[in-house]
Enzyme design. Structure first.
Site, PDB file in Angstrom:
ATOM      1  N   LYS A  95      -4.244  60.048 -52.272  1.00  0.00           N
ATOM      2  CA  LYS A  95      -4.450  59.525 -51.447  1.00  0.00           C
ATOM      3  C   LYS A  95      -3.042  58.844 -50.186  1.00  0.00           C
ATOM      4  O   LYS A  95      -2.006  58.654 -51.139  1.00  0.00           O
ATOM      5  CB  LYS A  95      -4.995  58.038 -51.593  1.00  0.00           C
ATOM      6  CG  LYS A  95      -5.736  56.537 -50.805  1.00  0.00           C
ATOM      7  CD  LYS A  95      -6.441  55.631 -51.413  1.00  0.00           C
ATOM      8  CE  LYS A  95      -6.577  54.936 -50.175  1.00  0.00           C
ATOM      9  NZ  LYS A  95      -7.697  53.705 -51.017  1.00  0.00           N
ATOM     10  N   SER A 111     -12.525  52.978 -49.175  1.00  0.00           N
ATOM     11  CA  SER A 111     -11.406  53.426 -48.716  1.00  0.00           C
ATOM     12  C   SER A 111     -10.654  54.898 -48.787  1.00  0.00           C
ATOM     13  O   SER A 111     -10.233  55.775 -47.880  1.00  0.00           O
ATOM     14  CB  SER A 111      -9.672  52.662 -48.474  1.00  0.00           C
ATOM     15  OG  SER A 111      -9.563  51.997 -49.779  1.00  0.00           O
ATOM     16  N   SER A 146     -12.770  51.164 -53.382  1.00  0.00           N
ATOM     17  CA  SER A 146     -12.527  51.885 -52.914  1.00  0.00           C
ATOM     18  C   SER A 146     -12.273  53.667 -53.899  1.00  0.00           C
ATOM     19  O   SER A 146     -12.313  54.889 -53.314  1.00  0.00           O
ATOM     20  CB  SER A 146     -11.310  52.054 -52.508  1.00  0.00           C
ATOM     21  OG  SER A 146     -11.392  50.944 -51.510  1.00  0.00           O
TER      22      SER A 146
END
Lengths: 476, 95
Positions: free
Chosen positions: A80, A155, A179
């Site tokens: 990420k 996310s 997330s």
């Protein structure tokens, strides 16, 4: 031909060890998958193919010289874009860090790199983790590979989408309120929110520091344990990190573990208003399967569930407004030409943050400000204590709690654009976990058409082994 | 003060410049979120202890010099506005 879309870390390990494939071939297969899917999916912000192939060829040489193939050695993965990587652009999905090249490595990246994992690139995310859909990135929306008209969750949506289409065999996300679990649920994968502190946060770009956790998104529970064995444990650079014996994979493969039966709590509050009836049915079927496997299913109550979302957001946004104060355009990130100090900071932040981040900063500044802190922040911290008590009480009755991960199927892209609150409420089942610090995982429970439905397993502090074990029993 | 004034005020505190249109859009959204957060008022919290974060303990280590970023690396995020390993900034006080 290697089918990276379905290939697990475990299978890749065997193929590499048996010389059925080379690490370069495996890496190239993932690169091919990225190149053929990216125009449609947009899972990556930055790719690092040259570095990846260079490392893969070094690993092939080491394997030829007799290096043992185990764990994540030779396994291509993505990270990420919330983790700093020395010399590789790190954006947190934002314009303010669009061209930021960090001077050091995040602990999780360093550990994976040293263990021989191969970084393919940095994945898209809601800017600063602010979202549940990956629609709030400066680098565009990421689409769900299972149905490209829908969101992948967020996310860590880029991470979920990348693993789902084969752009790496696993990804490292960051879970602050769901997330990792939301993309896992929406993309048909396993997502781990470890115990707070189990994986070092050193070098992770903070959303809410007292909630943030670092964990993998994988295709199977087995793969999740392989990654956790590498990344978990104490780190001198994160004072909140804790010890770990890192034998997750070994534990779930023990005969004793396979025959272990649990008391599974099913909280009434997670099956009431707001849940899609089809999702509910899939979860009820999963509960039935556990019952048939011989686990004891116990109805429980989590009475403060109703207050969890509000408390979560008050504290989380207070923390994010404070954390993001460091982004002032002075030491790194977006820069503007002006001769006025105050004007410079304001201009950088105004241009550099997405509307959703601005909304969250405004609310967090409000709930922390003199005159309102008592009404919001201090109250929410007290509710956080009630949430902790509530889970503690539940775990006196049961070993593990089972719930849906998300109350709904993935929304169509743009569906909640004008109603942020509705989008936030989608996090209701995941976000009550982070303020408490306990671990939770999401794994596929079933599907509806092309779409996947995830179930969430929640346990007491440092109960990851038991969560993986129960999840593994469902997948075996 | 109205909520709109409050939000304009915190925007200033947070160093964000909102256009009239943004303020127009944000106010009802933020208002509905703050209203939603009022649900916490249903709870009687007088007997609950306030803690900043009961999960954390202070951790200290011996004060030994350890390897860290070089000065050059530490300022590498600002290629154009550094001089001799320091950031060059706008003047804050008047001459």
């Amino acid at each position: 031909m290697i089918d990276v879309k379905t290939l697990t870390i475990q299978e890749a390990n065997q193929m590499l060890a048996n010389n059925e494939i080379t690490c370069v071939e495996l890496t190239q297969a993932c690169i091919d998958a990225i190149e053929s899917n990216e125009s449609e999916i947009n899972a990556f912000v930055t790719t690092t193919f040259d570095l990846a192939l260079e490392k893969a060829s070094k690993i092939d040489q080491e394997i030829a010289e007799g290096h043992e193939v185990t764990g994540v050695y030779g396994i291509p993965y993505s990270l990420k874009d919330a983790y700093v990587t020395k010399g590789i652009k790190t954006t947190a999905g934002s314009k303010i860090l669009e061209n930021y090249v960090p001077a050091y490595d995040a602990a999780v990246y360093k550990k994976l790199d040293e263990a021989g994992a191969i970084l393919l690139g940095k994945t898209n995310m809601d800017s600063f983790g602010h979202g549940s859909s990956t629609e709030n990135s400066h680098f565009g929306v990421t689409c769900n590979p299972l149905d490209t008209s829908r969101v992948p969750g967020g996310s860590s949506g880029g991470s979920g989408a990348a693993v789902a289409y084969g752009g790496g065999l696993f990804s490292i996300g960051e879970d602050t309120g769901g997330s990792n679990r939301a993309p896992a649920s929406f993309c048909g994968l396993v997502g781990v929110k470890p115990t707070y502190g189990l994986v070092s946060r050193y070098g992770s770009i903070a959303y809410a520091s007292s909630y943030d956790t670092v964990g993998p998104i994988t295709k199977t529970i087995q793969d999740a344990t392989i990654v956790m064995d590498v990344i978990a444990g104490k780190d001198d650079y994160d004072a909140t990190s804790i010890e770990s014996d890192n034998d997750y994979e070994k534990f779930i493969n023990k005969e004793d573990s396979k025959s272990k039966r649990y008391k599974i709590g099913v909280p009434e509050e997670f099956f009431q208003e707001g849940i899609d009836p089809e999702v509910k049915k899939v979860i009820e079927d999963a509960i039935e399967k556990y019952r048939e496997l011989g686990h004891e299913i116990i109805d429980i109550n989590l009475p403060y569930t109703k207050y969890a979302v509000a408390a979560y957001y008050v504290i989380g946004l207070s923390e994010t407004s404070s954390n993001l104060n460091r982004l002032d355009g002075i030491r790194y990130g977006l820069d503007v030409e002006t001769d006025n100090w105050e004007e410079k900071i304001t201009q950088v932040r105004t241009e550099g943050f997405t509307p959703e981040t601005k909304r969250r900063i405004l609310i967090g500044t409000y709930t922390l400000s003199a005159g309102f802190a008592d009404q919001y922040y201090n109250k929410a911290q007290k509710v956080r204590e009630l949430l902790k008590d509530q889970f503690q009480n539940a775990f006196e009755q049961v070993d593990i709690i089972l719930t849906p991960t998300m109350p709904v199927l993935p929304p169509v892209i743009g569906e909640h654009d004008d109603d942020p609150l509705k989008m936030w409420l989608m996090d209701a089942y995941t976000c009550s976990i982070n303020p408490v610090g306990i671990p939770a995982i999401s794994l596929p429970a079933g599907s509806i058409g092309d779409l996947s439905v995830g179930m969430q397993l929640i346990g007491p502090m440092e109960s990851e082994k038991e969560l993986f074990n129960l999840g593994m029993q469902f997948q075996s | 003060m109205s909520r709109k004034d409050d939000i304009a005020h915190v925007a200033k505190l947070a160093k964000l410049k909102l256009t009239d249109q943004e303020l127009e859009d944000f106010v009802p959204q933020i208002e509905s979120i703050l209203d939603y957060m009022q649900v916490l008022n249903e709870l009687d919290l007088d007997l609950v202890d306030f803690k900043y974060n009961s999960m954390l303990n202070n951790v200290t280590r011996d004060d030994e010099v350890k390897e860290s970023l070089t000065q050059e690396e530490a300022v590498s995020g600002r290629v154009n506005t550094q001089t001799d390993g320091a950031f060059t900034l706008n003047r804050v006080v008047k001459k």
